[in-house]
Design a protein around this motif. Structure first.
Motif, PDB file in Angstrom:
ATOM      1  N   GLY A 150      22.789  40.674  12.568  1.00  0.00           N
ATOM      2  CA  GLY A 150      21.487  40.584  11.916  1.00  0.00           C
ATOM      3  C   GLY A 150      20.377  40.050  12.786  1.00  0.00           C
ATOM      4  N   VAL A 151      20.655  39.847  14.081  1.00  0.00           N
ATOM      5  CA  VAL A 151      19.649  39.307  15.000  1.00  0.00           C
ATOM      6  C   VAL A 151      19.050  40.444  15.823  1.00  0.00           C
ATOM      7  N   HIS A 152      17.722  40.482  15.907  1.00  0.00           N
ATOM      8  CA  HIS A 152      17.016  41.595  16.545  1.00  0.00           C
ATOM      9  C   HIS A 152      16.012  41.103  17.579  1.00  0.00           C
ATOM     10  N   THR A 153      15.707  41.971  18.533  1.00  0.00           N
ATOM     11  CA  THR A 153      14.529  41.836  19.379  1.00  0.00           C
ATOM     12  C   THR A 153      13.725  43.130  19.199  1.00  0.00           C
ATOM     13  N   VAL A 154      12.469  43.114  19.650  1.00  0.00           N
ATOM     14  CA  VAL A 154      11.631  44.310  19.537  1.00  0.00           C
ATOM     15  C   VAL A 154      11.057  44.609  20.917  1.00  0.00           C
ATOM     16  N   ARG A 155      11.789  45.432  21.665  1.00  0.00           N
ATOM     17  CA  ARG A 155      11.363  45.760  23.025  1.00  0.00           C
ATOM     18  C   ARG A 155      11.413  47.261  23.299  1.00  0.00           C
ATOM     19  N   THR A 156      12.297  47.980  22.604  1.00  0.00           N
ATOM     20  CA  THR A 156      12.474  49.407  22.836  1.00  0.00           C
ATOM     21  C   THR A 156      12.343  50.172  21.522  1.00  0.00           C
TER      22      THR A 156
ATOM     23  N   THR B 141       9.901  47.676  36.950  1.00  0.00           N
ATOM     24  CA  THR B 141      11.026  47.286  36.093  1.00  0.00           C
ATOM     25  C   THR B 141      10.609  46.484  34.871  1.00  0.00           C
ATOM     26  N   GLY B 142       9.348  46.042  34.819  1.00  0.00           N
ATOM     27  CA  GLY B 142       8.820  45.423  33.610  1.00  0.00           C
ATOM     28  C   GLY B 142       9.431  44.085  33.256  1.00  0.00           C
ATOM     29  N   SER B 143       9.661  43.891  31.975  1.00  0.00           N
ATOM     30  CA  SER B 143      10.240  42.649  31.456  1.00  0.00           C
ATOM     31  C   SER B 143      11.139  42.987  30.288  1.00  0.00           C
ATOM     32  N   ARG B 144      11.885  41.995  29.832  1.00  0.00           N
ATOM     33  CA  ARG B 144      12.787  42.193  28.696  1.00  0.00           C
ATOM     34  C   ARG B 144      12.654  41.017  27.747  1.00  0.00           C
ATOM     35  N   ALA B 145      13.039  41.247  26.510  1.00  0.00           N
ATOM     36  CA  ALA B 145      12.961  40.179  25.512  1.00  0.00           C
ATOM     37  C   ALA B 145      13.860  39.016  25.912  1.00  0.00           C
TER      38      ALA B 145
END
Length: 406
Positions: free
Chosen positions: A127-133, A111-115
Motif C-alpha cells: 500500500g506504499v506508493h511513490t509518484v515518479r513514473t 539520468t534525472g532523479s528518483r523518488a
C-alpha cells in the motif's frame, strides 16, 4: 564539429533526454544516436502525473512530448528497458545491466532523479506508493476511491499536489510533514502559511513536526502509520513524497566531478570533455545546485546538445516551476535569497496573491505568484534587465505593474 562525431549515446529518456535527442537531430546530427532508458515508456512529461494522470483525466498518450512520427523520424537506436551500470571513459564505452556494451564518441547523461524513500523496507509494502513514473501514477490512481483514507509523507510540492488531487477525488487525506512548515526548502514562511491554509480549507489534515514515522503493512492490505512508536492511524494507501535523490552515481563512479549532482560548465560539459549532462542530474552552472523542474530539464538539455555539436550555447536560465493545487496555479520564479532583502506580499483579491522578494539592491530575487501568470512573465523581464524596483508600488494592488515594464 558535427561531421567528426559519428555516434552519440544518451543515458535517460525523460524530459532532458528527449529534448537532447530532438535538438541533436534538428540541428544537423546525422550519425548514430543511441538512447538507454530504464522505462519502456519514454519521452513523456512528468508534471501531469500527480495531477491529471493521477485523477484519470489524461492517458499515457497525452503525456507524450512529441508526436510518434517525430520520434520515429529521430532514428534512435533504443535500449529499453535497460540500465547503464558503468562508464569506461578510456574506451568510451557504457556497460548496461543486460550485459550490452555501447560505444560512444560523445555521451550525454540525463539520468534525472528518483523518488526518495527514507526507509528501504517501505518499498516492499503493497500500500506504499511513490509518484515518479507513469506506472507509479497508474498504480496509485487505481486506489483513489471516494471515502478511502490516504496518508502522504512529506509536505513538499509532490505531496501537496497529490493531496489536492486526492481530495478532489473524495478521499480523506492526511499530510505528515517532519519539519515545522510546508515546502520549507523552497519558499518563505508566509508562503508556507498560505499553502497550509489552502489545504486545511479543503479538508486536508496537515500535521507538522511529526517526529519519526514508521509504516507497517497489515493482513487486511492497509498500512499502519506510527509516529515516534505510537500508532497514528491506519490508511488504505500511503504516498511517500519525501523529496528526490539525484541519480548521479553513474557519473560519480566514473570519476566525474560531482557535488550534489554532476558538475557542468555553462555549456553542459562535465569534467570529461566527451561527456555532457543536463536536467535534474546536472548542477545549475550559476546557482551551484541541481534544479528539479521540467523547464530546467528541457532548456539545459537544449543548451548542452547544441554545445556538444560545437554551437556553444551557455545556459543561465532563472529557475521557474509551477504547481496546480485546487483552484490555484502557483508559479515560482527565482531562488530563495539568504541575505538581506525585502519581503513583499501583493494581494489583489479573487485568489490572486503574490510573494515577492527584493535583494538588498532592490532587484528581484524571487517571486511566487498565485493565479497571476502575467506577473511571472513580467518578473522574468525584471530579472533579465536587472531592474531596480520600488517596493511600495509592488505592495500596492491598486498600482498597475505594467508601469514598471523594462
Amino acid at each position: 564539429m558535427t561531421n567528426r562525431i559519428s555516434r552519440i549515446l544518451i543515458i535517460g529518456a525523460g524530459q532532458a533526454g528527449a529534448w537532447a535527442a530532438h535538438t541533436l537531430r534538428q540541428n544537423g546530427f546525422e550519425g548514430e544516436l543511441a538512447l538507454v532508458s530504464n522505462e519502456d515508456q519514454v519521452f513523456y512529461e512528468r508534471p501531469p502525473l500527480s495531477k491529471q494522470v493521477l485523477a484519470g483525466e489524461m492517458d499515457a498518450a497525452a503525456t507524450q512530448l512529441f508526436p510518434s512520427e517525430v520520434i520515429e523520424a529521430m532514428n534512435i537506436e533504443w535500449h529499453k528497458p535497460d540500465t547503464a551500470v558503468a562508464i569506461d571513459r578510456v574506451r568510451r564505452e557504457v556497460r548496461l545491466a543486460s550485459g550490452k556494451v555501447l560505444g560512444y564518441d560523445k555521451l550525454m547523461l540525463t539520468t534525472g532523479s528518483r523518488a526518495r524513500v527514507p526507509v528501504r523496507a517501505w518499498s516492499e509494502i503493497d500500500g506504499v506508493h511513490t509518484v515518479r513514473t507513469l506506472a507509479d501514477a497508474k498504480r496509485l490512481g487505481e486506489t483513489l476511491l471516494p471515502g478511502r483514507r490516504l496518508a502522504i509523507i512529506g509536505g513538499g510540492w509532490i505531496g501537496l499536489e497529490v493531496a489536492a488531487t486526492a481530495r478532489k477525488q473524495g478521499l480523506d487525506v492526511t499530510v505528515f510533514e517532519l519539519g515545522e512548515r510546508l515546502c520549507a526548502r523552497s519558499v518563505v514562511p508566509d508562503v508556507s502559511d498560505f499553502l497550509h491554509q489552502l489545504h486545511s480549507d479543503q479538508g486536508v489534515d496537515v500535521r507538522l513536526s511529526c517526529g519519526a514515522i514508521d509504516l507497517a503493512g497489515t493482513e487486511q492490505g492497509a498500512v499502519q502509520l506510527s509516529l515516534d512508536g505510537i500508532a497514528a492511524g491506519r490508511f488504505d494507501a500511503v504516498v511517500v513524497g519525501a523529496g528526490a535523490e539525484i541519480a548521479s552515481e553513474l557519473g560519480r563512479e566514473a570519476g566525474l566531478d560531482t557535488t550534489s549532482g554532476l558538475v557542468v560548465d555553462a555549456c553542459g560539459k562535465t569534467s570529461d570533455p566527451d561527456i555532457y549532462a543536463a536536467g535534474d542530474v546536472a548542477i545549475h552552472p550559476e546557482l551551484g545546485y541541481c534544479i528539479q523542474s521540467w523547464a530546467n530539464a528541457q532548456n539545459q538539455a537544449i543548451s548542452a546538445a547544441l554545445s556538444l555539436l560545437g554551437q556553444e550555447t551557455p545556459y543561465a536560465d532563472v529557475p521557474w516551476l509551477w504547481s496546480d493545487q485546487y483552484h490555484c496555479n502557483i508559479q515560482i520564479l527565482g531562488a530563495p535569497g539568504n541575505g538581506e532583502g525585502t519581503e513583499i506580499r501583493r494581494d489583489c483579491g479573487d485568489g490572486k496573491v503574490s510573494f515577492i522578494r527584493l535583494g538588498a539592491d532592490n532587484r528581484l530575487e524571487s517571486m511566487i505568484a498565485v493565479n497571476d501568470a502575467k506577473l511571472i512573465k513580467l518578473g522574468k523581464r525584471w530579472i533579465k534587465a536587472r531592474m531596480q524596483l520600488p517596493a511600495e508600488i509592488l505592495a500596492d494592488p491598486a498600482q498597475n505593474l505594467m508601469q514598471l515594464k523594462p
